[in-house]
Design a protein around this motif. Structure first.
Motif, PDB file in Angstrom:
ATOM      1  N   CYS A   1     -21.247  -7.832 141.794  1.00  0.00           N
ATOM      2  CA  CYS A   1     -22.113  -7.082 140.969  1.00  0.00           C
ATOM      3  C   CYS A   1     -21.735  -5.455 140.677  1.00  0.00           C
ATOM      4  O   CYS A   1     -21.937  -4.962 139.964  1.00  0.00           O
ATOM      5  CB  CYS A   1     -23.295  -7.056 141.874  1.00  0.00           C
ATOM      6  N   ARG A   2     -21.304  -5.021 141.893  1.00  0.00           N
ATOM      7  CA  ARG A   2     -20.514  -3.519 141.715  1.00  0.00           C
ATOM      8  C   ARG A   2     -19.507  -3.586 140.601  1.00  0.00           C
ATOM      9  O   ARG A   2     -19.195  -2.674 139.847  1.00  0.00           O
ATOM     10  CB  ARG A   2     -20.020  -3.076 143.131  1.00  0.00           C
ATOM     11  N   THR A   3     -18.691  -4.607 140.490  1.00  0.00           N
ATOM     12  CA  THR A   3     -17.596  -4.649 139.625  1.00  0.00           C
ATOM     13  C   THR A   3     -17.941  -4.557 138.121  1.00  0.00           C
ATOM     14  O   THR A   3     -17.612  -3.944 137.254  1.00  0.00           O
ATOM     15  CB  THR A   3     -16.708  -6.165 139.915  1.00  0.00           C
ATOM     16  N   PHE A   4     -19.419  -5.137 138.000  1.00  0.00           N
ATOM     17  CA  PHE A   4     -19.777  -5.237 136.730  1.00  0.00           C
ATOM     18  C   PHE A   4     -21.122  -4.152 136.515  1.00  0.00           C
ATOM     19  O   PHE A   4     -21.854  -4.383 135.715  1.00  0.00           O
ATOM     20  CB  PHE A   4     -20.482  -6.671 136.409  1.00  0.00           C
ATOM     21  N   ASN A   5     -20.861  -3.378 137.696  1.00  0.00           N
ATOM     22  CA  ASN A   5     -21.689  -2.084 137.484  1.00  0.00           C
ATOM     23  C   ASN A   5     -23.484  -2.868 137.376  1.00  0.00           C
ATOM     24  O   ASN A   5     -24.391  -2.410 136.570  1.00  0.00           O
ATOM     25  CB  ASN A   5     -21.619  -1.429 136.189  1.00  0.00           C
ATOM     26  N   MET A   6     -23.820  -3.764 138.131  1.00  0.00           N
ATOM     27  CA  MET A   6     -25.056  -4.484 138.208  1.00  0.00           C
ATOM     28  C   MET A   6     -25.736  -4.097 139.484  1.00  0.00           C
ATOM     29  O   MET A   6     -24.776  -4.207 140.358  1.00  0.00           O
ATOM     30  CB  MET A   6     -24.951  -5.890 138.080  1.00  0.00           C
ATOM     31  N   LYS A   7     -26.892  -4.353 139.755  1.00  0.00           N
ATOM     32  CA  LYS A   7     -27.510  -4.096 140.998  1.00  0.00           C
ATOM     33  C   LYS A   7     -27.611  -5.325 141.732  1.00  0.00           C
ATOM     34  O   LYS A   7     -27.951  -6.463 141.078  1.00  0.00           O
ATOM     35  CB  LYS A   7     -28.938  -3.799 140.792  1.00  0.00           C
ATOM     36  N   GLY A   8     -27.240  -5.567 142.702  1.00  0.00           N
ATOM     37  CA  GLY A   8     -27.189  -6.759 143.588  1.00  0.00           C
ATOM     38  C   GLY A   8     -28.601  -7.146 144.027  1.00  0.00           C
ATOM     39  O   GLY A   8     -29.549  -6.323 143.812  1.00  0.00           O
ATOM     40  N   LEU A   9     -28.617  -8.089 145.227  1.00  0.00           N
ATOM     41  CA  LEU A   9     -29.859  -8.512 145.845  1.00  0.00           C
ATOM     42  C   LEU A   9     -29.604  -8.186 147.363  1.00  0.00           C
ATOM     43  O   LEU A   9     -28.599  -8.064 147.757  1.00  0.00           O
ATOM     44  CB  LEU A   9     -30.073 -10.043 145.882  1.00  0.00           C
TER      45      LEU A   9
END
Length: 195
Positions: free
Chosen positions: A28-36
């Motif tokens: 998620c960090r690689t794709f600049n997304m918020k994880g869970l």
């Protein structure tokens, strides 16, 4: 990530490739997304586990019913018998090679049809228990474990080597009651621990 379907698919994908929550966070960090959050991730894992178990409970019964029907067609004298003797092959496999694996699965396959009649998954490890032991006192862990024990993934106390034999005992014991099949002839490979 907010869509429940996307979340469950992401959790399933991370479990399938063996990277878990930490791997999902990196992804998620690689794709600049918020994880869970770890608790949310764990809840999704539980939901996926419950769904998979429901499917698994239905599948072996269908296979066993089909095996019975094939034997009854081939040998009509078996039609009214509650228990049918069948020839099977049996083997176990582990998550890792050697004697260090925490997970093992053993499968019974009917020789005539080639269908997997039943299987047993054994584990001597539970990630939740490990986390709880590292973060709680013994008294807190004991209290927590009372709530957790029905969901605990550790269902085997012995070594990886003893999993195949224990699984065979479980599978053979339930074959008659659950499926009306008695495994009388067994074909195994040369490394079988079950005799």
């Amino acid at each position: 990530m907010s869509n429940p379907d996307v979340n469950s698919r992401m959790v399933l994908a991370m479990r399938n490739i063996g990277v878990g929550h930490a791997g999902m966070q990196d992804f998620c960090r690689t794709f600049n997304m918020k994880g869970l959050a770890v608790n949310t991730y764990t809840n999704y894992v539980k939901k996926l586990k419950d769904t998979c178990e429901a499917v698994v409970k239905r599948t072996p019964n269908k296979a066993a019913q089909h095996v019975r029907s094939v034997y009854e067609v081939k040998f009509p004298e078996l039609k009214d018998q509650r228990i049918i003797d069948v020839a099977v092959t049996y083997d176990g496999t582990w998550h890792r090679r050697g004697r260090t694996s925490h997970y093992g699965v053993s499968v019974v396959i009917d020789l005539m049809t080639g269908l997997a009649i039943d299987f047993e998954l054994l584990s001597n490890f539970c990630h939740c228990c490990t986390l709880a032991k590292n973060t709680k006192s013994q008294a807190e862990f004991d209290e927590w474990f009372e709530e957790h024990k029905n969901e605990c993934q550790a269902n085997h106390d012995g070594s990886a080597c003893s999993m195949e034999s224990k699984a065979a005992l479980i599978l053979w014991n339930r074959s008659i009651d659950n499926y009306g099949l008695r495994y009388t002839t067994v074909l195994s490979d040369g490394d079988a621990k079950t005799k």
